[in-house]
Motif scaffolding. Structure first.
Motif, PDB file in Angstrom:
ATOM      1  N   SER A 169       0.821  -1.216   0.000  1.00 41.14           N
ATOM      2  CA  SER A 169       0.000   0.000   0.000  1.00 41.14           C
ATOM      3  C   SER A 169       0.854   1.264   0.000  1.00 41.14           C
ATOM      4  O   SER A 169       0.413   2.307  -0.461  1.00 41.14           O
ATOM      5  CB  SER A 169      -0.942  -0.001   1.202  1.00 41.14           C
ATOM      6  OG  SER A 169      -0.204  -0.090   2.402  1.00 41.14           O
ATOM      7  N   THR A 170       2.073   1.176   0.538  1.00 47.51           N
ATOM      8  CA  THR A 170       2.969   2.330   0.568  1.00 47.51           C
ATOM      9  C   THR A 170       4.385   1.890   0.217  1.00 47.51           C
ATOM     10  O   THR A 170       4.697   0.699   0.213  1.00 47.51           O
ATOM     11  CB  THR A 170       3.012   2.986   1.965  1.00 47.51           C
ATOM     12  OG1 THR A 170       3.503   2.034   2.905  1.00 47.51           O
ATOM     13  CG2 THR A 170       1.654   3.490   2.389  1.00 47.51           C
ATOM     14  N   LEU A 171       5.227   2.855  -0.010  1.00 41.96           N
ATOM     15  CA  LEU A 171       6.640   2.596  -0.270  1.00 41.96           C
ATOM     16  C   LEU A 171       7.287   2.149   1.044  1.00 41.96           C
ATOM     17  O   LEU A 171       7.205   2.853   2.043  1.00 41.96           O
ATOM     18  CB  LEU A 171       7.285   3.886  -0.774  1.00 41.96           C
ATOM     19  CG  LEU A 171       8.662   3.805  -1.379  1.00 41.96           C
ATOM     20  CD1 LEU A 171       8.646   2.970  -2.654  1.00 41.96           C
ATOM     21  CD2 LEU A 171       9.160   5.196  -1.692  1.00 41.96           C
ATOM     22  N   PRO A 172       7.916   0.985   1.076  1.00 47.56           N
ATOM     23  CA  PRO A 172       8.477   0.510   2.349  1.00 47.56           C
ATOM     24  C   PRO A 172       9.758   1.269   2.707  1.00 47.56           C
ATOM     25  O   PRO A 172      10.569   1.569   1.835  1.00 47.56           O
ATOM     26  CB  PRO A 172       8.792  -0.967   2.061  1.00 47.56           C
ATOM     27  CG  PRO A 172       9.033  -1.022   0.600  1.00 47.56           C
ATOM     28  CD  PRO A 172       8.134   0.019  -0.004  1.00 47.56           C
ATOM     29  N   PRO A 173       9.954   1.599   3.988  1.00 42.32           N
ATOM     30  CA  PRO A 173      11.209   2.246   4.379  1.00 42.32           C
ATOM     31  C   PRO A 173      12.376   1.271   4.270  1.00 42.32           C
ATOM     32  O   PRO A 173      12.201   0.063   4.451  1.00 42.32           O
ATOM     33  CB  PRO A 173      10.979   2.647   5.836  1.00 42.32           C
ATOM     34  CG  PRO A 173       9.626   2.189   6.205  1.00 42.32           C
ATOM     35  CD  PRO A 173       9.019   1.460   5.077  1.00 42.32           C
TER      36      PRO A 173
END
Length: 108
Positions: free
Chosen positions: A21-25
């Motif tokens: 769902s988001t860019l992973p750190p």
């Protein structure tokens, strides 16, 4: 966002495609298989991200080895930490020298 995993520590093999769902750190964990099994063989640390302009996105990953929720330090991280500690020691020594110099009597 869809990402194809690249196992760069294992011969640069491409692996599963994951939908996040988001860019992973960097340093975080990603699970290659969506099933809810407790198997840790499909969990990887994210060491780098390659985003494509309209093409495929990639995560450079290495196997999870059970250290916690973030990746253990890389060699570059350890070098950076060593440099930070050395800078602190240098500043401390410079302060000591400055204190000694300011205490010296001035002979004019």
């Amino acid at each position: 966002m869809k990402f194809t995993l690249i196992h760069y520590t294992e011969g640069w093999q491409t692996g599963a495609t994951v939908d996040l769902s988001t860019l992973p750190p960097l340093g975080s964990l990603v699970k290659a298989d969506d099933d809810s099994s407790e198997d840790y063989e499909d969990i990887y640390y994210v060491d780098n991200i390659m985003l494509a302009n309209g093409g495929e996105n990639y995560l450079l990953v290495r196997p999870y080895v059970g250290y916690g929720i973030m990746a253990p330090l890389t060699e570059a991280d350890r070098i950076s930490e060593t440099i930070k500690e050395a800078k602190k020691e240098i500043i401390k020594k410079l302060d000591e020298i400055d204190d000694r110099v300011t205490l010296l009597p001035l002979h004019v």
